[in-house]
Motif scaffolding. Structure first.
Motif, PDB file in Angstrom:
ATOM      1  N   GLY A   1      11.661   2.069   2.930  1.00 19.09           N
ATOM      2  CA  GLY A   1      12.205   1.087   4.194  1.00 19.09           C
ATOM      3  C   GLY A   1      12.099   1.970   5.484  1.00 19.09           C
ATOM      4  O   GLY A   1      11.593   2.945   5.435  1.00 19.09           O
TER       5      GLY A   1
ATOM      6  N   PHE B   1      10.807  -8.953   4.894  1.00 14.39           N
ATOM      7  CA  PHE B   1      11.598  -9.889   5.707  1.00 14.39           C
ATOM      8  C   PHE B   1      13.053  -9.611   5.757  1.00 14.39           C
ATOM      9  O   PHE B   1      14.070 -10.424   5.355  1.00 14.39           O
TER      10      PHE B   1
ATOM     11  N   SER C   1       9.076  -1.758  -1.584  1.00 11.99           N
ATOM     12  CA  SER C   1       9.406  -1.855  -0.294  1.00 11.99           C
ATOM     13  C   SER C   1      10.282  -3.130   0.146  1.00 11.99           C
ATOM     14  O   SER C   1      10.589  -3.931  -0.793  1.00 11.99           O
TER      15      SER C   1
ATOM     16  N   THR D   1       3.987   1.546  -0.928  1.00 11.19           N
ATOM     17  CA  THR D   1       4.717   2.005  -2.418  1.00 11.19           C
ATOM     18  C   THR D   1       3.674   2.276  -3.463  1.00 11.19           C
ATOM     19  O   THR D   1       4.045   3.279  -4.151  1.00 11.19           O
TER      20      THR D   1
ATOM     21  N   ILE E   1       0.873  -1.105   0.151  1.00 14.18           N
ATOM     22  CA  ILE E   1       0.057   0.011  -0.117  1.00 14.18           C
ATOM     23  C   ILE E   1       0.715   1.343   0.036  1.00 14.18           C
ATOM     24  O   ILE E   1       0.716   2.144  -0.794  1.00 14.18           O
TER      25      ILE E   1
HETATM   26  C1  LIG Z   1       7.929  -7.891   8.532  1.00 14.98           C
HETATM   27  C2  LIG Z   1       8.764  -6.516   8.243  1.00 14.98           C
HETATM   28  C3  LIG Z   1      10.261  -6.584   7.556  1.00 14.98           C
HETATM   29  C4  LIG Z   1      10.562  -5.483   7.134  1.00 14.98           C
HETATM   30  N1  LIG Z   1      11.872  -5.430   6.701  1.00 14.98           N
HETATM   31  C5  LIG Z   1      12.558  -4.368   6.544  1.00 14.98           C
HETATM   32  C6  LIG Z   1      13.978  -4.351   5.955  1.00 14.98           C
HETATM   33  O1  LIG Z   1      14.524  -5.562   6.185  1.00 14.98           O
HETATM   34  N2  LIG Z   1      14.666  -3.026   5.613  1.00 14.98           N
HETATM   35  C7  LIG Z   1      13.944  -1.860   5.452  1.00 14.98           C
HETATM   36  O2  LIG Z   1      14.434  -1.000   5.213  1.00 14.98           O
HETATM   37  N3  LIG Z   1      12.554  -1.842   5.905  1.00 14.98           N
HETATM   38  C8  LIG Z   1      11.990  -2.930   6.375  1.00 14.98           C
HETATM   39  N4  LIG Z   1      10.563  -3.051   6.481  1.00 14.98           N
HETATM   40  C9  LIG Z   1       9.669  -1.834   6.480  1.00 14.98           C
HETATM   41  C10 LIG Z   1       9.027  -1.599   5.369  1.00 14.98           C
HETATM   42  O3  LIG Z   1       9.619  -1.677   4.062  1.00 14.98           O
HETATM   43  C11 LIG Z   1       8.268  -0.246   5.490  1.00 14.98           C
HETATM   44  O4  LIG Z   1       7.348  -0.348   6.718  1.00 14.98           O
HETATM   45  C12 LIG Z   1       7.584   0.072   4.058  1.00 14.98           C
HETATM   46  O5  LIG Z   1       7.025   1.505   4.382  1.00 14.98           O
HETATM   47  C13 LIG Z   1       6.437  -0.657   3.780  1.00 14.98           C
HETATM   48  O6  LIG Z   1       5.922  -0.321   2.578  1.00 14.98           O
HETATM   49  P1  LIG Z   1       4.582  -1.314   1.876  1.00 14.98           P
HETATM   50  O7  LIG Z   1       3.416  -1.125   2.632  1.00 14.98           O
HETATM   51  O8  LIG Z   1       4.780  -0.577   0.432  1.00 14.98           O
HETATM   52  O9  LIG Z   1       5.171  -2.523   2.020  1.00 14.98           O
HETATM   53  C14 LIG Z   1       9.880  -4.221   6.777  1.00 14.98           C
HETATM   54  C15 LIG Z   1       8.614  -4.114   7.377  1.00 14.98           C
HETATM   55  C16 LIG Z   1       8.009  -5.499   7.978  1.00 14.98           C
HETATM   56  C17 LIG Z   1       6.528  -5.264   8.425  1.00 14.98           C
END
Ligand SMILES: Cc1cc2nc3c(=O)[nH]c(=O)nc-3n(C[C@H](O)[C@H](O)[C@H](O)COP(=O)(O)O)c2cc1C
Length: 168
Positions: free
Chosen positions: A89, A58, A55, A15, A13
């Motif tokens: 991130g 893991f 994003s 992203t 979301i």
């Molecule tokens: C389980 C989990 C693992 C994550 N691992 C990383 C990571 O290794 N490196 C990082 O920079 N962010 C990490 N994040 C943060 C996400 O990239 C960040 O919350 C991002 O805004 C999520 O965007 P999205 O909703 O588009 O996926 C992680 C988040 C979660 C929930």
């Protein structure tokens, strides 16, 4: 006029929100948004300029939809195309893998012989390690909505401004 395609995950979301902001900031020519969940390999070839966004999940990996595309990307020939990458991130909770996804995407597009553009300074971020690093720069635009959301719009504006000059 150049055709620009932005590939991103609709199911991630934040992203998706950043992708829409990039499209809006870019104006004309209008960037076409393509969901990576539905993209086929021929779709990359249809554009002069590419933007790819993901994003990091893991602890340093791409969300699953991109994971499936990476092996396909490695087999493509995108010579003559330029690609700009953005990634989301969280530098506070994941300082050892901050925006690793940018680095993983950069490597895959470079393996397909696309030229990487839109590198950015790491000034203003605090982290220990990142696969996104190219020398002292990020291989694309790093967005941290969790900790620095007040900077998101300016970071997007500055990056898009650079891309517009590159792709004139
Ligand atoms: C389980 C989990 C693992 C994550 N691992 C990383 C990571 O290794 N490196 C990082 O920079 N962010 C990490 N994040 C943060 C996400 O990239 C960040 O919350 C991002 O805004 C999520 O965007 P999205 O909703 O588009 O996926 C992680 C988040 C979660 C929930």
């Amino acid at each position: 006029m150049k055709r620009i395609g932005l590939f991103y995950g609709k199911s991630t979301i934040k992203t998706a929100t950043v992708a829409e902001k990039i499209q809006k900031a870019f104006g004309e020519p209008k960037i076409e948004l393509l969901s990576i969940e539905k993209a086929w390999q021929k779709d990359f070839g249809a554009y002069d300029c590419l933007i790819a966004g993901a994003s990091t999940w893991f602890d340093g990996e791409l969300p699953s939809y991109w994971d499936e595309i990476i092996p396909v990307l490695n087999t493509l020939n995108l010579k003559g195309k330029e690609v700009a990458i953005f990634g989301l991130g969280d530098q506070v909770n994941y300082p050892d893998n901050f925006v690793d996804g940018i680095g993983i995407l950069a490597e895959a597009f470079e393996a397909a012989e696309a030229k990487l553009v839109g590198l950015t300074s790491t000034d203003g971020y605090r982290f220990n390690q990142s696969k996104a690093l190219r020398g002292d720069q990020f291989a694309g635009l790093a967005i941290d909505i969790e900790n620095q959301d007040e900077q998101t719009d300016k970071r997007i504006r500055d990056w898009v401004g650079k891309l517009k000059k590159e792709w004139r």
